[in-house]
Structure formats: C-alpha cells, structure tokens
Design a protein around this motif. Sequence first.
Motif, mmCIF file in Angstrom:
data_model
loop_
_atom_site.group_PDB
_atom_site.id
_atom_site.type_symbol
_atom_site.label_atom_id
_atom_site.label_comp_id
_atom_site.label_asym_id
_atom_site.label_seq_id
_atom_site.Cartn_x
_atom_site.Cartn_y
_atom_site.Cartn_z
ATOM 1 N N LEU A 91 0.950 -1.196 0.169
ATOM 2 C CA LEU A 91 0.103 0.073 0.110
ATOM 3 C C LEU A 91 1.048 1.294 0.129
ATOM 4 N N TRP A 94 2.330 2.022 -3.297
ATOM 5 C CA TRP A 94 1.217 2.755 -4.200
ATOM 6 C C TRP A 94 1.204 4.408 -3.816
ATOM 7 N N TRP A 98 1.864 7.188 -6.217
ATOM 8 C CA TRP A 98 0.584 7.986 -6.682
ATOM 9 C C TRP A 98 0.454 9.364 -6.126
ATOM 10 N N VAL B 63 -8.098 8.290 -8.278
ATOM 11 C CA VAL B 63 -8.203 6.795 -8.129
ATOM 12 C C VAL B 63 -9.192 6.599 -9.197
ATOM 13 N N PRO B 79 -5.805 4.516 -14.042
ATOM 14 C CA PRO B 79 -4.417 3.678 -13.747
ATOM 15 C C PRO B 79 -3.991 3.512 -12.383
ATOM 16 N N SER B 80 -3.946 4.536 -11.628
ATOM 17 C CA SER B 80 -3.601 4.764 -10.472
ATOM 18 C C SER B 80 -4.534 3.844 -9.498
ATOM 19 N N GLU B 83 -4.167 0.192 -10.130
ATOM 20 C CA GLU B 83 -2.886 -0.454 -9.230
ATOM 21 C C GLU B 83 -3.228 -0.654 -7.561
ATOM 22 N N LEU B 84 -4.142 0.425 -7.324
ATOM 23 C CA LEU B 84 -4.574 0.297 -5.941
ATOM 24 C C LEU B 84 -5.656 -0.909 -5.831
#
Lengths: 224, 224
Positions: A91, A94, A98, B63, B79-80, B83-84
């Motif tokens: 996490l 991430w 971001w 997000v 895209p973010s 990934e989350l």
Amino acid sequence: MRGYGQYCPIALAAEIFAERWTPIIIRNLYLGCGHFNEILDGAPGLPRSVLSQRLRSLHHAGVIERHQAGRSTAYALSPSGAELAQVCLELGAWGARWRSVRPEDQDPYLALWMLSRMIVPGSLPRPRIVVLFHITGRPAPNRFWLVLSTTGNEVCAQAPGFTEDGQVTTDTAGLIRWYAGETGLAAAQRAGGMSVTAPAWLVRQLAGWGRLNPYAVDSAVGEP
Amino acid sequence: MRGYGQYCPIALAAEIFAERWTPIIIRNLYLGCGHFNEILDGAPGLPRSVLSQRLRSLHHAGVIERHQAGRSTAYALSPSGAELAQVCLELGAWGARWRSVRPEDQDPYLALWMLSRMIVPGSLPRPRIVVLFHITGRPAPNRFWLVLSTTGNEVCAQAPGFTEDGQVTTDTAGLIRWYAGETGLAAAQRAGGMSVTAPAWLVRQLAGWGRLNPYAVDSAVGEP
DNA sequence: CGGTATCCCCCGCGATACTG
DNA sequence: CAGTATCGCGGGGGATACCG
C-alpha cells in the motif's frame, strides 16, 4: 471493527486493516516498536485510548502477539501480522508512486523518527552517535537530536546531554527529500539547502541513511 | 478522508484506502461496476450518501475517472486506481489465508452477486442463461435467480420472467464453499448438501464457475 | 513507564425523502 | 436510474485524568 456482513476475503481483511490508525500501528510494529509508548511516538495524534483498543482487537484477530515481560507488555507482529505488514508496505508503494506530499504533512520530527527506526541499533561504528538537526524556516521545536545507540534509537526535542558528533542544518523539505531518497546528501549540499558539519566517518554514515527508506527513488543511488 | 499529518507513503495511501467502505467500493469497481447503483448492489448496507462522498473523494484523489454519458455517469478505475485494486486484491489474499468466515457473514445474495460479476458476459454458450438457486435453512428471501446474458449479469430475488435453465438447491454454507472453491460441484453433490437439476451443458458451466474466485483454494481443482 | 478509565463532543454513518 | 438533501443518533476518537 464493525463488519460488512459480507463473505468476501477483501471485506474480511478490510474489517481489520481499513480502519483509522491501524495501518500506522502495523507500520510501527513492523518498524520494530515493541512497546505501547514506542508505537505512540511514531504516531503523533493517536490517542492512547484508541491505541489500546486497536491493540486489543488486533490481538483478538491474531495479528499481534502480547508478551508479558515482568510488569510491562511487549507487542510483536504474529506470522499473520507479518504478512499483513507486507500488504501494508505494498500500500505504501502505491502511496509513494501516486500521492504527493502536502506541506502540512512535512513534519521533521516524524521524518527523523522513521529514520531512527530504520537504522539497526548496533550496526554503527560507535556505541553512541548523536546528530543535531537544525530545521530552518519554522518555529520551535526546530532542533532535534538523533540519538543512536546500541540499546536503541531515539529522537529528542531536548538536548540529550551527550555532545553531538555532528550537525545538519536544513529546511523540512530538504530533510524529507533526503530521507525519501530523492536527493543524495552531496546533491542536497550542492543545491545549498542543506549544510552538514561532521567528521568524515559520520558524513559517510549520513549518506547511507538516505537510502534506507524502502520507497527511496533510484535517483540518489550512486551518490557518495 | 482525514489525514494523519505524516509524510509517509503508507500514511498517505491509508488516508485514501483505509476508510470504511472504500475497499469494498474499489473491489466493486474492479469487478466492473461502472454505475452508482451497480456499486451499491454489491455493497449491501452502504448508504447512498456515503457512496456519493467516497466517489467524490476517490475522484479527487485521481483513483477513479468519471465519464458523463448522456444523462448518467460512468465510473472506472484510473491507472492509479487499477494499481490500488491490486493492493486490494492482495489484502484479500491475506483475508482468504488468515480469516475465517462468521455465520452472520454468509449471505447467499452476495455470493451470487460476486459470482455474477466474475462471469464475463458473452463468454457463455447461450445468449441468456437463468439458474434458480434454492437456499435451504433460512427464511425468505431464499430463492435467487442468476440471470446471465450478453448485455450483463444480474441476481434477482424475484422471478425475472424467463424460464430457468436449471436449478441448484443448497444451504448457504454449501453455496459459499462451492463459490470459494473449497469443494467442487461433484463433491458438494456427493456430500449431500447440494443438488443440481440441469442439463449437462449447464452442469459443465456450473462446475467451471466454482473456480472463478481468485482466492479459490486448490482442493477443488481437477473436479469434473 | 504502561496502560485504563472517564468524559464529551463532533461527525461519520445510516435512514429517509426528494429532485432531475 | 443517478444521485443530492436533510436529519438524528451512536459511537469513534480525541483530551485528560487516573492507577499499578
């Protein structure tokens, strides 16, 4: 830990993990905080009552282990907790990728605290190292002593009584950029934002500490 | 989305992710829910106002993306966000490994809803398939129609008007064990907890659906 | 130092109703 | 169908004080 009433592994895990303060507590345990007040030190703003409650429910969920050592209690991640910490780290990866840092989150104390937890006590060339950090561009508290010793590391806002081995002067942003691995120590000094007064052996140590952060970006690698 | 006042990637990410309902919302978006009410369908108990607020802050955090399509809005992971969602899946892997299911979380509707989201519409041998699930050992609602069609999948608590292609009778625990991949369809029938009335082509489909769950354990693999 | 107990407040959440 | 508005309650969470 209110539930979602769902059979779904994500929901079941989120009940435990996705609660205010819990990821911070897991992180601190992962960083080796074994005692109540140690966890608290790395979580400014976390009320003792909330920590108490969280530790109880994490223990109940089998994520942490309590070890009664005499009159005090030691906490540690259980095997399940260690795996949860890995999820927590991902996490964080991430977040490092971001999210951008807001000015109000730039807390020099916390950056130094995190640093102090990443330096393994006993991995140092001397039994005790004290570095004074002068943080410019902010009201007091703006002097912090990083005290590294074989028995454990600390960050103090008051002089610990030992003489400093070296001093670092920087603003908070520079400190965090260094700690985050965005700029190496030499580059930070060249850019003029940071000044280091320390013997060569300590400068070498300081340069290494800038890469301890697991989320450190590559740009600083190869710096002296 | 109250912050922690910490520069730390874990804290920054936790501000976004570690909030009530957010992991469920991310999961539903990951499962392809593109509209407000679709997300809601997969999150019983989530108030509309909370979903509205979460979608707003997730959008603000980059997000999710909003796409205005005529009068309605479509949501999708950015895209973010994608990934989350991977982090979310890993959290789920932890949950599948370390948490056990409580009886009160065994909701047959939700198991079927999750199943319906994992079956890719259009991947089926017929344009529309309807399966009636009889859930034993519980008060109404205990009949659910799984409606799979090329335009999208649904779970209804009322008869959808189409004739069923087949029926499954089981208790909730058996349904979830099958869906969770703990027991294959054949084993569930042998054990006596589940009975399936369907043509051979549909039985074959049903057996396959028991392995769609990404957290399915291996034990059922190799079943017919 | 290592927690627990208590108190209170605020706001997050859940329910319901309403609008385009 | 896709949300927004409103409202009230509960309890989570923050501060403080208190024991062992």
